[in-house]
Design an enzyme around this catalytic site. Structure first.
Site, mmCIF file in Angstrom:
data_model
loop_
_atom_site.group_PDB
_atom_site.id
_atom_site.type_symbol
_atom_site.label_atom_id
_atom_site.label_comp_id
_atom_site.label_asym_id
_atom_site.label_seq_id
_atom_site.Cartn_x
_atom_site.Cartn_y
_atom_site.Cartn_z
ATOM 1 C CG HIS A 279 -2.072 3.777 3.483
ATOM 2 N ND1 HIS A 279 -3.432 3.645 3.363
ATOM 3 C CD2 HIS A 279 -1.486 2.771 3.119
ATOM 4 C CE1 HIS A 279 -3.607 2.359 3.314
ATOM 5 N NE2 HIS A 279 -2.230 1.744 3.328
ATOM 6 C CB SER B 85 -0.936 -0.160 1.111
ATOM 7 O OG SER B 85 -1.867 -1.322 1.178
#
Length: 386
Positions: A332, A274
């Protein structure tokens, strides 16, 4: 009457005195027991209270006996070594990407020259007759296999350069996902393919965890986003530079996750691509903020790339502040900010300054393959890198 009243008065005074003496008797008896050396009965320890000692008995510290040892406090992980690894790995990634681009350009130039030479050679009808005879000699299974391979080759040729590059990344993630399903490899997978600042092995999982997914849905979601934005990022940066950015973003996002976990004390493992995928998405959205994006399940809903990037950063910031544990929001944010920074400033600071390294590699290659074999043979007067 006076006698009777005196008797009543005397009896009442004696009754009151007896009552008062009865009320004070516990204190007096307790005092006498202390004076005589007696002790009160020990209280029974409550079953729900663990460290309650009986009254009158010395505590373990006073008696010298060892009591229950408290749990040791976990030391805070040291992040100096992962930080050095992050800087070194990022530099090596961009250096290797620059050398790979140089070698790719050389191969393309050589292939173009060979193609020009092949076009000058006249093609006769004998070659066509030879291939026709060869095709007739094949069996039905061999012909079907060749047709299948030609279909795969046509599909591969229809892909963009970015999709071809991402295909290799998807294949690696699929292999790692299959390895998670092998029971004998569980311990090694947890050790090397999950990133945790409290683990003894901190550096190598920073790279390997970017290719690790335990859930099929998690992998499909990440790879779908990467496949969607691969054409745009490769057209902007090139195949080699994209690989350097992707690998570096995976390590840098994991380093940011390490720092946040150590600061908050929430030391738990995490895995997934991610962070690297967020860097690719943020780079494309920051470079082309007016591009229109949509949701696969809601094709009628469209929004700009800049608005999508702001919304994702806001959600991850809220999740980091509120302590949501479903996703690694710190990774992230680390990947997103790295992608934005690289498109704005990193390309000029890193990639455009690769010429000395490429020239050094070119001199080593030309000098080693010169007629004299020394570093100063044909490398001093040879052509520079294209």
């Amino acid at each position: 009457m006076a006698w009777r009243g005196s008797v009543l008065k005397w009896t009442n005074s004696e009754y009151i005195t007896s009552i008062r003496g009865t009320k004070r008797s516990p204190r007096l008896s307790y005092y006498k027991e202390q004076r005589c050396g007696f002790r009160r009965d020990a209280k029974r320890p409550h079953p729900k209270k663990g460290n309650v000692f009986e009254e009158g008995k010395p505590s373990p510290a006073e008696s010298g006996r060892p009591g229950p040892t408290p749990l040791p406090k976990a030391p805070r992980p040291r992040l100096l070594k992962p930080l050095i690894f992050t800087v070194g790995f990022t530099g090596c990634s961009f250096g290797a990407a620059a050398i790979l681009q140089y070698e790719t350009l050389k191969l393309r130039v050589r292939a173009a020259r060979d193609e020009e030479k092949a076009e000058k050679i006249p093609q006769g009808s004998q070659d066509m007759a030879h291939w026709h005879d060869w095709w007739n000699k094949l069996s039905g299974f061999q012909r079907q296999l060749i047709l299948l391979m030609s279909m795969v080759d046509d599909f591969w040729s229809s892909l963009t350069e970015g999709q071809k590059t991402v295909t290799g990344i998807v294949a690696v993630n699929a292999v790692v996902l299959c390895c998670w399903r092998i029971p004998i490899m569980q311990r090694s997978m947890i050790k090397y393919f999950t990133s945790n600042p409290a683990s003894k092995t901190k550096c190598l999982p920073m790279v390997l965890s970017s290719f690790s997914h335990y859930s099929l849905i998690h992998m499909m979601a990440n790879m779908y986003v990467l496949w969607t934005f691969s054409s745009g990022i490769v057209s902007l940066l090139g195949k080699e530079q994209f690989l350097a950015v992707y690998l570096s973003a995976g390590v840098i996002s994991t380093m940011v996750s390490y720092m946040c976990k150590t600061a908050t004390g929430r030391l738990y493992p995490s895995l997934g691509a991610s962070g690297a995928v967020m860097a690719v998405l943020a780079a494309v959205c920051a470079k082309v903020p007016e591009a229109k994006l949509g949701i696969i399940f809601l094709p009628t809903v469209t929004f700009s790339a800049g608005s999508a990037l702001k919304a994702l950063i806001a959600i991850d910031t809220m999740g980091l502040i509120l302590g949501w544990r479903l996703l690694d929001h710190a990774a992230h944010l680390g990947g997103a900010f790295f992608g934005i920074w690289y498109v704005a400033y990193g390309h000029k600071l890193i990639w455009r300054r690769r010429e000395p390294l490429v020239k050094l590699w070119h001199d080593m290659r030309v000098g080693g393959s010169g007629p004299k074999g020394g570093p100063g043979g044909s490398g001093a007067d040879g052509p520079g890198p294209n």
